[in-house]
Design a protein around this motif. Sequence first.
Motif, short mmCIF file in Angstrom:
data_model
loop_
_atom_site.label_atom_id
_atom_site.label_comp_id
_atom_site.label_asym_id
_atom_site.label_seq_id
_atom_site.Cartn_x
_atom_site.Cartn_y
_atom_site.Cartn_z
N THR A 1 0.87 -1.18 0.00
CA THR A 1 0.00 0.00 0.00
C THR A 1 0.91 1.23 0.00
O THR A 1 2.10 1.13 0.29
CB THR A 1 -0.87 0.03 1.26
OG1 THR A 1 -0.02 0.23 2.41
CG2 THR A 1 -1.66 -1.27 1.43
N PRO A 2 0.38 2.41 -0.31
CA PRO A 2 1.21 3.61 -0.26
C PRO A 2 1.86 3.81 1.10
O PRO A 2 3.03 4.25 1.18
CB PRO A 2 0.22 4.74 -0.58
CG PRO A 2 -0.80 4.08 -1.45
CD PRO A 2 -0.97 2.70 -0.88
N LYS A 3 1.16 3.49 2.18
CA LYS A 3 1.72 3.69 3.52
C LYS A 3 2.87 2.74 3.79
O LYS A 3 3.90 3.13 4.34
CB LYS A 3 0.63 3.51 4.58
CG LYS A 3 1.10 3.82 5.99
CD LYS A 3 -0.06 3.86 6.97
CE LYS A 3 0.42 4.28 8.36
NZ LYS A 3 -0.71 4.41 9.32
N ILE A 4 2.71 1.49 3.42
CA ILE A 4 3.79 0.51 3.60
C ILE A 4 4.98 0.91 2.74
O ILE A 4 6.13 0.91 3.20
CB ILE A 4 3.31 -0.90 3.24
CG1 ILE A 4 2.25 -1.38 4.24
CG2 ILE A 4 4.49 -1.88 3.21
CD1 ILE A 4 1.61 -2.70 3.88
N ALA A 5 4.71 1.26 1.48
CA ALA A 5 5.80 1.63 0.57
C ALA A 5 6.56 2.84 1.09
O ALA A 5 7.80 2.89 0.97
CB ALA A 5 5.23 1.93 -0.82
N ASN A 6 5.86 3.80 1.67
CA ASN A 6 6.52 5.01 2.15
C ASN A 6 7.56 4.69 3.21
O ASN A 6 8.64 5.31 3.24
CB ASN A 6 5.48 5.98 2.71
CG ASN A 6 6.11 7.27 3.19
OD1 ASN A 6 6.56 8.09 2.39
ND2 ASN A 6 6.13 7.49 4.50
N TYR A 7 7.26 3.70 4.06
CA TYR A 7 8.22 3.33 5.10
C TYR A 7 9.54 2.87 4.47
O TYR A 7 10.62 3.31 4.88
CB TYR A 7 7.65 2.22 5.97
CG TYR A 7 8.62 1.72 7.03
CD1 TYR A 7 8.66 2.31 8.29
CD2 TYR A 7 9.50 0.68 6.75
CE1 TYR A 7 9.57 1.86 9.26
CE2 TYR A 7 10.41 0.23 7.71
CZ TYR A 7 10.43 0.82 8.95
OH TYR A 7 11.33 0.38 9.89
#
Length: 480
Positions: free
Chosen positions: A203-209
């Motif tokens: 997800t965008p949130k996981i990828a951002n990490y």
Amino acid sequence: MGRAFVYVILGGGVAAGYAALEFVKRGVSAGELCIISEESVAPYERPALSKGYLLPEEPARLPTFHTCVGAQEERLTPKWYKEHGIELVLGTRVKSADVKRKTLITATGETISYKTLIIATGARALKLEEFGVAGSDAENVCYLRDIADANKLVTAMQSCAGGSAVVIGGGYIGMECAASLVINKINVTMVFPEAHCMPRLFTPKIANYYEEYYKDKGIKFVKGTVLTSFDVDSDRKVEAVNLRDGTRLPVDMVVVGIGIRPNTSLFENQLTMEKRGIKVNGRMQTSDSSVYAVGDVAAFPVKIFGQIRRLEHVDSARKSARHSVASIMEPDKTDELDYLPFFYSRVFTLSWQFYGDNVGEVIHFDDYSGKSFGAYWVKNGHLVGSFLEGGTKEEYEALAVTTRLGPSVENIVELETKGLSFALEMSRGKVEAPAPEVSPNPSTLLLDKPVYPWHAAAGVVLAASIGAFAYWYGRKLRRW
């Protein structure tokens, strides 16, 4: 002139090694089995190529990672195959196959016949030329699919320590190679057209990490654009990468990881195809009863979802290979494969695992600024997927068990609040887990069967074993 065998495995990758071991365990006789591979070495654990093989110090090299060390089993060296009467036909390309006549013709014109064939041809790396970009043959443009690719990549890295590299692609290969390049003291820029890395899973949130972690390591990202051309010097080396948005990136080397395609061309118009692969039933058997397909080329029924899937990961290759041999050798004792999709990766000090499917509503949990966090996916009121970074053995086992159970989720807010503890409680039997309803799908090869309590128990045990292996694999064999 030709040779004849009872069993032939076409392809010499991970699946071939695990199939060979299973054949031996089930009593194959000397001289009955043959493995045909285009590679010049016996089957090996392919994940090592993007991890331990690229280390600047004490890199992994054969024979240390021949199959089946990835599953804590014996290492199958060329000597092992010889001792068990298994014919290794290496460095050999098969140019044609005739399913009706049960024959394979090699590039040298030799005919190899079989009674039962296992197709384990894997996949090939997509080349830039397929997208209208020339330059794949340049000395400093690298792909990563086999030992030859890995050797070229190592040579390129050694020649440009302290230099710069551009990685084309933000998937598995791109992310893992970028990490290896940085460890080799090379400056890295990643280029991909998507909004974030690992778009098929994250997800965008996981990828951002992960992107922020990579940035802290000095890696740069250029997203939302693609490569259009190379600037090549008089020595036929790429000296700059040109992007569609007008950016020009000077480079010393390029790594390309833009996806793969299953190697199915020998069997098109002979076997039933689906999802760019060869369609099989729950026994990995194709539309021809004497032919089986495993690994990246196999589109098989994932029972917990009631759908046909083609999965591109080493875990699927290992398990489908073993299951096909069990189906061949002991058909009356072998049920349909009941596989829980499982993916993992390790970069730097990070290690994540994913189980199930990433469809439906996503629920992120725990602290994404810390070292451990995760997510659940809920569809039609049931948990269908789970992800965890930085877990312990017990936590990964809990995720595997919970995802296989597919519990009902009535309160999304409560699930988010509980986070990982939901899976831990579920795995310890503290939460009721009604099985999800799966609508019949006539396009699949599944058979309708009643679900008995022992089926569920067996599934839990299997899921726990997957989690336990995954934890061991991630913590003990960091190089592979």
